[in-house]
Scaffold this motif. Structure first.
Motif, PDB file in Angstrom:
ATOM      1  N   LEU A 679      -3.272  -3.683  -1.817  1.00 46.32           N
ATOM      2  CA  LEU A 679      -4.600  -4.027  -2.331  1.00 46.32           C
ATOM      3  C   LEU A 679      -5.655  -3.418  -1.409  1.00 46.32           C
ATOM      4  CD1 LEU A 679      -6.590  -5.643  -4.118  1.00 46.32           C
ATOM      5  CD2 LEU A 679      -6.100  -7.644  -2.683  1.00 46.32           C
ATOM      6  N   ARG A 680      -6.527  -2.607  -1.991  1.00 50.09           N
ATOM      7  CA  ARG A 680      -7.617  -1.998  -1.228  1.00 50.09           C
ATOM      8  C   ARG A 680      -8.957  -2.416  -1.830  1.00 50.09           C
ATOM      9  NH1 ARG A 680      -7.253   4.223   0.071  1.00 50.09           N
ATOM     10  NH2 ARG A 680      -5.733   3.311   1.512  1.00 50.09           N
ATOM     11  N   VAL A 681      -9.867  -2.895  -0.975  1.00 47.19           N
ATOM     12  CA  VAL A 681     -11.199  -3.315  -1.427  1.00 47.19           C
ATOM     13  C   VAL A 681     -12.236  -2.591  -0.579  1.00 47.19           C
ATOM     14  CG1 VAL A 681     -12.735  -5.248  -1.892  1.00 47.19           C
ATOM     15  CG2 VAL A 681     -10.256  -5.578  -2.017  1.00 47.19           C
ATOM     16  N   ARG A 692      -8.746  -2.106  -5.836  1.00 46.93           N
ATOM     17  CA  ARG A 692      -7.644  -1.384  -6.470  1.00 46.93           C
ATOM     18  C   ARG A 692      -6.309  -1.953  -5.991  1.00 46.93           C
ATOM     19  NH1 ARG A 692      -9.378   4.706  -5.077  1.00 46.93           N
ATOM     20  NH2 ARG A 692     -10.090   3.653  -3.186  1.00 46.93           N
ATOM     21  N   GLY A 693      -5.354  -2.007  -6.899  1.00 50.45           N
ATOM     22  CA  GLY A 693      -4.067  -2.569  -6.546  1.00 50.45           C
ATOM     23  C   GLY A 693      -2.917  -1.848  -7.207  1.00 50.45           C
ATOM     24  N   LYS A 694      -1.748  -1.960  -6.563  1.00 50.02           N
ATOM     25  CA  LYS A 694      -0.527  -1.387  -7.127  1.00 50.02           C
ATOM     26  C   LYS A 694       0.668  -2.181  -6.609  1.00 50.02           C
ATOM     27  CE  LYS A 694      -1.297   2.697  -5.143  1.00 50.02           C
ATOM     28  NZ  LYS A 694      -1.085   4.111  -4.655  1.00 50.02           N
ATOM     29  N   ALA A 695       1.786  -2.052  -7.317  1.00 54.34           N
ATOM     30  CA  ALA A 695       3.020  -2.725  -6.920  1.00 54.34           C
ATOM     31  C   ALA A 695       4.192  -1.811  -7.241  1.00 54.34           C
ATOM     32  CB  ALA A 695       3.165  -4.055  -7.650  1.00 54.34           C
ATOM     33  N   TRP A 696       5.237  -1.885  -6.412  1.00 55.21           N
ATOM     34  CA  TRP A 696       6.445  -1.105  -6.674  1.00 55.21           C
ATOM     35  C   TRP A 696       7.622  -1.753  -5.951  1.00 55.21           C
ATOM     36  CZ3 TRP A 696       2.558   0.388  -3.399  1.00 55.21           C
ATOM     37  CH2 TRP A 696       2.892   0.699  -2.083  1.00 55.21           C
ATOM     38  N   ALA A 705      -0.770   6.775  -8.242  1.00 57.14           N
ATOM     39  CA  ALA A 705      -1.963   6.211  -8.889  1.00 57.14           C
ATOM     40  C   ALA A 705      -2.044   4.706  -8.660  1.00 57.14           C
ATOM     41  CB  ALA A 705      -1.927   6.517 -10.382  1.00 57.14           C
ATOM     42  N   TRP A 706      -3.277   4.237  -8.624  1.00 54.49           N
ATOM     43  CA  TRP A 706      -3.507   2.789  -8.612  1.00 54.49           C
ATOM     44  C   TRP A 706      -3.245   2.254 -10.018  1.00 54.49           C
ATOM     45  CZ3 TRP A 706      -4.156   0.469  -4.057  1.00 54.49           C
ATOM     46  CH2 TRP A 706      -4.630   1.223  -2.978  1.00 54.49           C
ATOM     47  N   MET A 707      -2.576   1.116 -10.093  1.00 52.43           N
ATOM     48  CA  MET A 707      -2.310   0.498 -11.398  1.00 52.43           C
ATOM     49  C   MET A 707      -3.515  -0.286 -11.904  1.00 52.43           C
ATOM     50  SD  MET A 707       1.534  -0.902 -10.689  1.00 52.43           S
ATOM     51  CE  MET A 707       2.877   0.222 -10.273  1.00 52.43           C
ATOM     52  N   ILE A 708      -4.299  -0.796 -10.974  1.00 49.73           N
ATOM     53  CA  ILE A 708      -5.512  -1.550 -11.309  1.00 49.73           C
ATOM     54  C   ILE A 708      -6.662  -0.965 -10.509  1.00 49.73           C
ATOM     55  CG2 ILE A 708      -6.686  -3.777 -11.075  1.00 49.73           C
ATOM     56  CD1 ILE A 708      -4.027  -5.144 -11.640  1.00 49.73           C
ATOM     57  N   ASP A 709      -7.773  -0.726 -11.179  1.00 51.42           N
ATOM     58  CA  ASP A 709      -8.960  -0.173 -10.524  1.00 51.42           C
ATOM     59  C   ASP A 709     -10.173  -0.881 -11.120  1.00 51.42           C
ATOM     60  OD1 ASP A 709     -11.007   1.301  -9.411  1.00 51.42           O
ATOM     61  OD2 ASP A 709      -9.974   3.218  -9.644  1.00 51.42           O
TER      62      ASP A 709
END
Length: 742
Positions: A679-681, A692-696, A705-709
């Motif tokens: 998670l980056r803010v 922005r957030g991502k998970a794997w 790529a970020w999954m959420i922006d």
């Protein structure tokens, strides 16, 4: 020489002013209504010549301003202050407003975000603000446990995120107690957990310096709460001791010394949280509730207790059971006390005996308390009516009964019925002010009446005798390696009255690296996390402050250095949430233990609230049972990135119950397997915030790529990192990493 004398005199006068204020001196002019229950916090006004009837847009109608809420207004000078929600959907914030008392026009408004809270939008703005007669400053506690201090022009002086610093438990109910101002303190109350001796969840009083926001004391007079609560606090002098008396979430009322937080007595009467305020006459304290009694199957009670006692009070002077007084607070009228049942029936009782004198139906649902002024009672109902009553010894005479308009833009988001009134009225300079779901109303003369004198004129109480209590301030701190802070050891007598600041205290540290000399604490420069206490001893009496030392960024935690069963120092809500280090598959990890209680779902915080522009990463894993899978997430700058198990989704949530600002994407993930969250803010130059957030799957390559922006136009520009878990069957975290954005 003359200039030196003037300067010395000025310093002396300022010092004496601060000393007097610290001891609880208080002056409130007749015509001011600085807190939700008035000058004496008992719902009574000294004003006379008030209206006994009115009509919407007719007789004695002054104005209606379209700023509805669920709390009571307050008034200082020619300003009416209200707290309410602003906007709807993704634009909703909480707000404090100043209105012109003559016209209802907006003078200023201050908006602030709701974050890391379970309060739904229709419950926002439950408490009332409080005004300080000495400085003119306004204080508000938001439903997310954010304390804001504003000057009379609406400019922010300071804010304190009790929600993050103490992991406030806000609940879907949104019940939030209004602040109280006593001397140099603004006192708030919330269900909170922390670390160390304050690790358990309890409804605690947090007293802050009204000028700086420093925490002066944290008081825990009650037991574990059943729920959040919003009783109206009162301060009364009984047997020569000033007592702050307030209901609590544990089903009891407690009395503490308002300047120190020391518990004097408690009286438990219910199996649920208390939402009604107490009132006092002499040594008699009138208490009430609307839920299960401890010793009978009847619901509800009103009772009188002897408030001159100490310890756990067991006996009542009298008690009347079987009447549900769950929300409205009572008011005293000479030898009578009036209280309103949940079903909107007002009842009068003899204070000495508890004998019922009369009853008066007002409607069907009630939360607002009555206000007594000029021999009349002013009160609104949840049924959408506003009454003016004249109480007599044997009955209540209805002078005015006005039905409010049909709600079309409700702060409670339930339109189509007459506008409900949930908060009490305010009386100021010949006028009556109250708030409905849709609007603020003012009734009375066009020209404010001229008032003179003091509604409250309580001089400073001088301490006397030997020191009985040592208060170390600031008492709760979040510090950095190498930082220096000046502490104060303040002495109070046995009645909770300020004596002096002690310059010859003996200082010592426990659990902290650094030095302390003459009250100056310097944290060791080692870039490591710590949590401990700074003690000040004065003779046989001592007090202490607590400090968390936060490791600077970049920061990683693998838990390899911790023994099983331990947790990192100073992590807020870790103990209450049953977070501790364990060994899993040969690796040290942090476990959220299985929990069937309300603590299965909570937030834990691990850093300071002033961090911004950072990235948080962690490995996470949840257990499953009976096809039920838990949820786990990480928080950065007041945004939470959560893996939802049963829903198989990844969500970014600034404020979980307000679903329109949540961003959701599908994400298939398995139980009992490790996944990596990132998670980056960052704050943007145009005042917005990008999250922005991502998970794997842990071990796989990071997706490019970020999954959420999400670009948030009313974004949170700072906030503590933390962990969210809703894991009945347990969850795990490992390899936490926090770094400044590159």
């Amino acid at each position: 020489m003359t200039m030196l004398k003037k300067s010395s005199l000025l310093v002396f006068l300022v010092a004496m002013s601060v000393l007097a204020s610290a001891q609880g001196s208080r002056r409130v002019a007749v015509g001011d209504w600085p807190e939700a229950r008035g000058p004496n916090r008992d719902g009574v006004s000294m004003e006379t010549g008030l209206v006994d009837k009115w009509a919407i847009n007719g007789q004695n109608f002054l104005w209606r301003a379209p700023y509805g809420g669920r709390s009571a207004p307050i008034v200082m000078g020619n300003r009416v202050y209200v707290q309410n929600p602003a906007g709807r959907g993704p634009a909703m914030q909480e707000r404090v407003m100043a209105l012109d008392a003559d016209t209802g026009n907006v003078v200023w408004e201050y908006k602030f975000n709701i974050f890391q809270s379970d309060v739904p939008p229709h419950r926002v703005g439950w408490p009332s603000p409080a005004a300080d007669p000495e400085t003119g400053n306004i204080y508000a506690l938001g439903v997310g446990a954010l304390v804001v201090a504003l000057n009379k022009d609406g400019k922010l002086l300071w804010e304190r995120s009790i929600g993050e610093e103490f992991a406030a438990f806000t609940t879907h109910g949104g019940r939030t107690m209004s602040p109280l101002i006593d001397g140099d303190l603004v006192i708030v109350n919330a269900a909170i957990s922390n670390w160390g001796a304050l690790a358990n969840r309890s409804l605690r009083f947090v007293a802050l310096d009204k000028r700086t926001g420093d925490i002066v004391y944290v008081s825990t007079p009650g037991g574990r709460p059943y729920d959040t609560a919003y009783p109206a606090p009162i301060i009364a002098t009984i047997n020569g001791i000033r007592l702050l008396i307030c209901g609590n979430g544990d089903g009891g009322y407690q009395a503490i010394k308002p300047q120190t937080g020391e518990k004097v007595w408690s009286f438990t009467l219910s199996k649920r949280a208390i939402n009604t305020g107490a009132v006092v006459k002499g040594n008699t304290v009138i208490v009430s509730h609307g839920d299960e009694n401890l010793d009978s199957e009847e619901l509800g009670m009103i009772a009188a207790i002897d408030g001159s006692q100490t310890g756990d009070i067991k006996q009542t002077k009298w008690a009347v059971k079987g009447m549900q007084f769950g929300f409205s607070s009572p008011v005293i009228d000479g030898d009578r006390v009036y209280q309103i049942e949940n079903g909107s029936r007002m009842r009068a009782f003899d204070i000495a005996s508890g004998r019922e004198l009369w009853k008066q139906d007002l409607g069907t649902v009630q939360k607002a308390p009555p206000v007594l002024a000029d021999g009349k009672i002013y009160v609104g109902t949840e049924s959408g009516k506003f009454f003016i009553l004249r109480p007599h010894a044997d009955k209540a005479e209805v002078l005015s009964e006005v039905q409010l308009p049909i709600s079309t833009n409700s702060a409670q988001q339930e339109e189509g019925t007459p506008e409900p009134v949930l908060g009490g009225a305010a009386v100021s300079r010949g006028r009556i002010f109250f708030v409905s779901s849709d609007a603020v109303y003012a009734i009375g003369p066009k020209a404010a009446k001229t008032t003179t004198g003091w509604a409250v004129d309580a001089p400073a109480e001088k301490g006397d005798g030997a020191p009985a209590y040592v208060q170390v301030t600031p008492t709760e701190m979040v510090l950095k390696p190498g930082q220096t802070v000046r502490l104060h050891a303040r002495l109070f007598d046995a009645k909770g009255r300020f004596l002096r600041e002690e310059t010859a205290a003996t200082w010592s540290l426990q659990g902290l690296k650094g030095t302390v000399a003459d009250g100056t604490f310097t944290v060791a420069a080692d870039p490591v996390a710590q949590a401990g206490t700074i003690k000040a001893a004065v003779g046989a009496t001592s007090g202490e402050a607590r400090a968390r030392i936060v490791q600077p960024l970049p920061w990683t935690e693998t838990f390899d250095s911790y023994a099983d069963g331990s947790s990192p120092p100073g992590w807020v809500n870790a103990a209450a949430g049953k977070f501790s280090v364990t060994t899993l598959d040969g690796q040290k990890v942090l476990q959220k233990a299985p929990d069937e209680s309300i603590f299965q779902r909570l937030r834990m915080f691990i850093g300071p609230v002033d961090w911004s522009n950072y990235t948080f990463e962690a490995d996470v894993r949840v257990n499953t049972r009976r096809r039920q899978m838990g949820d786990i997430g990480i928080t950065a700058q007041r945004y939470t990135l959560v893996l939802y198990g049963n829903n198989q989704q990844l969500k970014l949530e600034p404020w979980e119950p307000e679903v329109q600002r949540t961003v959701t994407v599908p994400f298939a993930w398995k139980p009992d397997a490790w996944y990596h969250l990132k998670l980056r803010v960052e704050n943007t130059a145009d005042g917005k915030v990008r999250a922005r957030g991502k998970a794997w799957s842990t071990g796989d390559a990071e997706p490019a790529a970020w999954m959420i922006d999400k670009l948030d136009p009313i974004g949170n520009r700072q906030g503590a990192p933390g962990v969210f878990a809703a894991a009945q069957f347990g969850a795990y975290l490992d390899n936490l990493k926090i770094m400044v954005n590159q």
